[in-house]
Write a protein that holds these residues in place. Structure first.
Motif, PDB file in Angstrom:
ATOM      1  N   PRO A  81     -15.403  -7.170  36.370  1.00 37.64           N
ATOM      2  CA  PRO A  81     -13.939  -7.012  35.257  1.00 37.64           C
ATOM      3  C   PRO A  81     -13.614  -6.983  34.505  1.00 37.64           C
ATOM      4  N   GLY A  82     -12.740  -5.479  33.960  1.00 41.99           N
ATOM      5  CA  GLY A  82     -12.236  -5.301  32.589  1.00 41.99           C
ATOM      6  C   GLY A  82     -13.643  -4.976  32.244  1.00 41.99           C
ATOM      7  N   ALA A  83     -14.960  -4.836  32.368  1.00 40.55           N
ATOM      8  CA  ALA A  83     -15.367  -3.601  31.641  1.00 40.55           C
ATOM      9  C   ALA A  83     -15.727  -2.030  31.590  1.00 40.55           C
ATOM     10  N   ASP A  84     -15.858  -1.853  29.951  1.00 40.96           N
ATOM     11  CA  ASP A  84     -15.520  -0.651  30.388  1.00 40.96           C
ATOM     12  C   ASP A  84     -16.512   0.511  29.321  1.00 40.96           C
ATOM     13  N   VAL A  85     -16.658   1.181  29.447  1.00 43.53           N
ATOM     14  CA  VAL A  85     -17.310   2.734  29.310  1.00 43.53           C
ATOM     15  C   VAL A  85     -16.403   3.542  28.785  1.00 43.53           C
ATOM     16  N   LYS A  86     -17.155   3.833  27.331  1.00 40.54           N
ATOM     17  CA  LYS A  86     -16.325   4.975  27.002  1.00 40.54           C
ATOM     18  C   LYS A  86     -16.519   6.328  27.546  1.00 40.54           C
ATOM     19  N   GLY A  87     -17.974   6.213  27.859  1.00 39.99           N
ATOM     20  CA  GLY A  87     -18.509   7.898  28.361  1.00 39.99           C
ATOM     21  C   GLY A  87     -18.940   8.276  29.352  1.00 39.99           C
ATOM     22  N   HIS A  88     -20.006   8.931  29.822  1.00 42.92           N
ATOM     23  CA  HIS A  88     -20.856   9.296  30.900  1.00 42.92           C
ATOM     24  C   HIS A  88     -21.815   7.413  31.748  1.00 42.92           C
ATOM     25  N   LEU A  89     -21.024   7.819  33.079  1.00 38.31           N
ATOM     26  CA  LEU A  89     -22.302   6.693  33.913  1.00 38.31           C
ATOM     27  C   LEU A  89     -22.855   7.318  35.025  1.00 38.31           C
ATOM     28  N   SER A  90     -23.513   7.135  35.202  1.00 39.80           N
ATOM     29  CA  SER A  90     -24.903   7.701  36.214  1.00 39.80           C
ATOM     30  C   SER A  90     -26.823   7.379  36.458  1.00 39.80           C
ATOM     31  N   ASN A  91     -26.547   7.878  37.983  1.00 40.39           N
ATOM     32  CA  ASN A  91     -27.732   7.288  38.347  1.00 40.39           C
ATOM     33  C   ASN A  91     -28.486   8.305  39.461  1.00 40.39           C
ATOM     34  N   VAL A  92     -29.460   8.159  40.118  1.00 40.47           N
ATOM     35  CA  VAL A  92     -29.960   8.954  41.079  1.00 40.47           C
ATOM     36  C   VAL A  92     -29.585   7.880  41.944  1.00 40.47           C
ATOM     37  N   ASN A  93     -30.807   6.899  42.493  1.00 46.60           N
ATOM     38  CA  ASN A  93     -30.747   5.777  43.499  1.00 46.60           C
ATOM     39  C   ASN A  93     -30.091   4.476  43.423  1.00 46.60           C
ATOM     40  N   GLY A  94     -29.025   4.205  44.079  1.00 46.68           N
ATOM     41  CA  GLY A  94     -28.902   2.924  43.672  1.00 46.68           C
ATOM     42  C   GLY A  94     -27.175   2.948  43.610  1.00 46.68           C
ATOM     43  N   GLU A  95     -26.694   1.307  44.437  1.00 47.51           N
ATOM     44  CA  GLU A  95     -24.789   1.314  44.588  1.00 47.51           C
ATOM     45  C   GLU A  95     -24.553   1.805  42.861  1.00 47.51           C
ATOM     46  N   ILE A  96     -23.341   2.140  43.459  1.00 46.29           N
ATOM     47  CA  ILE A  96     -22.797   1.779  42.037  1.00 46.29           C
ATOM     48  C   ILE A  96     -21.594   0.669  42.393  1.00 46.29           C
ATOM     49  N   SER A  97     -20.724   0.014  41.442  1.00 49.92           N
ATOM     50  CA  SER A  97     -19.816  -0.645  42.001  1.00 49.92           C
ATOM     51  C   SER A  97     -18.743  -0.962  40.624  1.00 49.92           C
ATOM     52  N   LEU A  98     -17.583  -0.892  40.942  1.00 52.38           N
ATOM     53  CA  LEU A  98     -16.457  -1.092  39.596  1.00 52.38           C
ATOM     54  C   LEU A  98     -15.933  -1.823  40.426  1.00 52.38           C
ATOM     55  N   ASP A  99     -15.489  -2.850  39.445  1.00 52.48           N
ATOM     56  CA  ASP A  99     -14.592  -4.026  39.370  1.00 52.48           C
ATOM     57  C   ASP A  99     -13.102  -3.940  39.070  1.00 52.48           C
ATOM     58  N   ARG A 100     -11.897  -3.658  39.123  1.00 50.04           N
ATOM     59  CA  ARG A 100     -10.800  -3.515  38.282  1.00 50.04           C
ATOM     60  C   ARG A 100     -12.089  -2.916  36.992  1.00 50.04           C
ATOM     61  N   ALA A 101     -13.112  -2.064  36.169  1.00 50.42           N
ATOM     62  CA  ALA A 101     -13.375  -1.750  35.211  1.00 50.42           C
ATOM     63  C   ALA A 101     -12.984  -0.261  35.081  1.00 50.42           C
ATOM     64  N   HIS A 102     -13.123   0.344  34.017  1.00 51.16           N
ATOM     65  CA  HIS A 102     -13.539   2.079  33.076  1.00 51.16           C
ATOM     66  C   HIS A 102     -14.369   2.295  33.088  1.00 51.16           C
ATOM     67  N   VAL A 103     -14.370   3.537  33.823  1.00 55.48           N
ATOM     68  CA  VAL A 103     -15.430   4.857  33.368  1.00 55.48           C
ATOM     69  C   VAL A 103     -14.653   6.038  32.604  1.00 55.48           C
ATOM     70  N   GLY A 104     -14.377   5.953  30.977  1.00 56.13           N
ATOM     71  CA  GLY A 104     -13.854   7.109  30.409  1.00 56.13           C
ATOM     72  C   GLY A 104     -14.733   8.598  30.881  1.00 56.13           C
ATOM     73  N   GLY A 105     -15.678   9.297  30.885  1.00 55.43           N
ATOM     74  CA  GLY A 105     -16.712   9.904  31.017  1.00 55.43           C
ATOM     75  C   GLY A 105     -16.850  10.530  32.224  1.00 55.43           C
ATOM     76  N   GLY A 106     -16.438   9.800  33.597  1.00 54.31           N
ATOM     77  CA  GLY A 106     -17.549  10.429  34.947  1.00 54.31           C
ATOM     78  C   GLY A 106     -18.687  10.066  34.670  1.00 54.31           C
ATOM     79  N   ILE A 107     -18.432   9.875  36.544  1.00 52.94           N
ATOM     80  CA  ILE A 107     -19.319   9.471  37.193  1.00 52.94           C
ATOM     81  C   ILE A 107     -20.174  10.353  38.107  1.00 52.94           C
ATOM     82  N   GLU A 108     -22.043  10.475  38.191  1.00 54.09           N
ATOM     83  CA  GLU A 108     -22.222  10.698  38.335  1.00 54.09           C
ATOM     84  C   GLU A 108     -23.644  10.133  39.206  1.00 54.09           C
ATOM     85  N   THR A 109     -24.089  10.708  40.620  1.00 53.50           N
ATOM     86  CA  THR A 109     -24.681  10.312  41.438  1.00 53.50           C
ATOM     87  C   THR A 109     -25.654  11.290  42.249  1.00 53.50           C
TER      88      THR A 109
END
Length: 217
Positions: free
Chosen positions: A108-136
């Motif tokens: 909760p409250g975590a903030d990524v201003k840019g891009h978030l990405s992975n290839v394999n593995g779960e991605i989870s946001l809990d009341r969080a923010h990503v400003g540059g899109g998500i890619e997997t």
């Protein structure tokens, strides 16, 4: 005049200390920064990276191991090749978060201003923010209740490589209650897409959303 010169000297001295922040580098074992401390690049090859609560670093990265930012910690870039990434409550990453094989979790409250990405593995946001899109390629993605993603979401068609060993499975994508995804949701492969009836999302390409009510589908 003397006060002005003294103030300038103090400012330059403080700036010099900031610029002189030391890197923390290891080959084997955990690379860590204690709570409230400042450092430059924090890196290890075979081991984890631990950034304490309220600590400030530049790049936090490892090859084989996890990276964890404590609560209210700050980093410019966070990267791992084989390992999970966890961002603590109210932590901040001013640029990107990237892992190849590993879970990415934003508390909760975590903030990524840019891009978030992975290839394999779960991605989870809990009341969080990503400003540059998500890619997997293969991850299950949960944009949890009250979370916000700008820049859209893309699930790419996996390429044939050892990074995409789970390419036959069908990723599950969940956009939770009151979550917001601004931008296009693009799916280049088959997914199971669930969107809360209270969520707000952009244009959906390549999948049909299944609406749900309540906390989870």
């Amino acid at each position: 005049m003397r006060r002005t010169l003294l103030s300038l000297f103090i400012a330059l001295s403080v700036s010099g200390v900031a610029l002189a922040q030391e890197d923390v580098s290891k080959v084997n074992g955990t690379a860590s920064v204690d709570a409230g401390q400042h450092a430059g690049d924090v890196h290890t090859v075979n081991g984890s990276v631990r950034i304490g609560d309220r600590a400030v670093v530049q790049k936090a990265s490892t090859v084989n191991g996890s990276v964890e930012l404590g609560n209210e910690a700050t980093a410019t870039i966070v990267k791992s090749v084989n390992g999970a990434v966890t961002l603590g409550e109210k932590s901040r990453v001013s640029e990107e978060v990237e892992t190849v094989n590993g879970r990415v979790r934003l508390k909760p409250g975590a903030d990524v201003k840019g891009h978030l990405s992975n290839v394999n593995g779960e991605i989870s946001l809990d009341r969080a923010h990503v400003g540059g899109g998500i890619e997997t390629d293969n991850a299950d993605v949960t944009i949890g209740e009250g979370s916000k993603v700008e820049g859209g979401l893309i699930v790419k068609k996996p390429t044939m490589s050892w990074f995409s060993s789970n390419s036959d499975r069908v990723p599950k994508i969940v956009i939770g209650p009151h979550a917001v995804v601004q931008g296009t949701l693009t799916f280049e492969r088959e997914v199971e897409l669930y969107v809360s009836d209270s969520a707000t999302v952009g244009k959906i390409e390549g999948a049909t959303a299944k609406k749900f009510s309540g906390a989870t589908p």
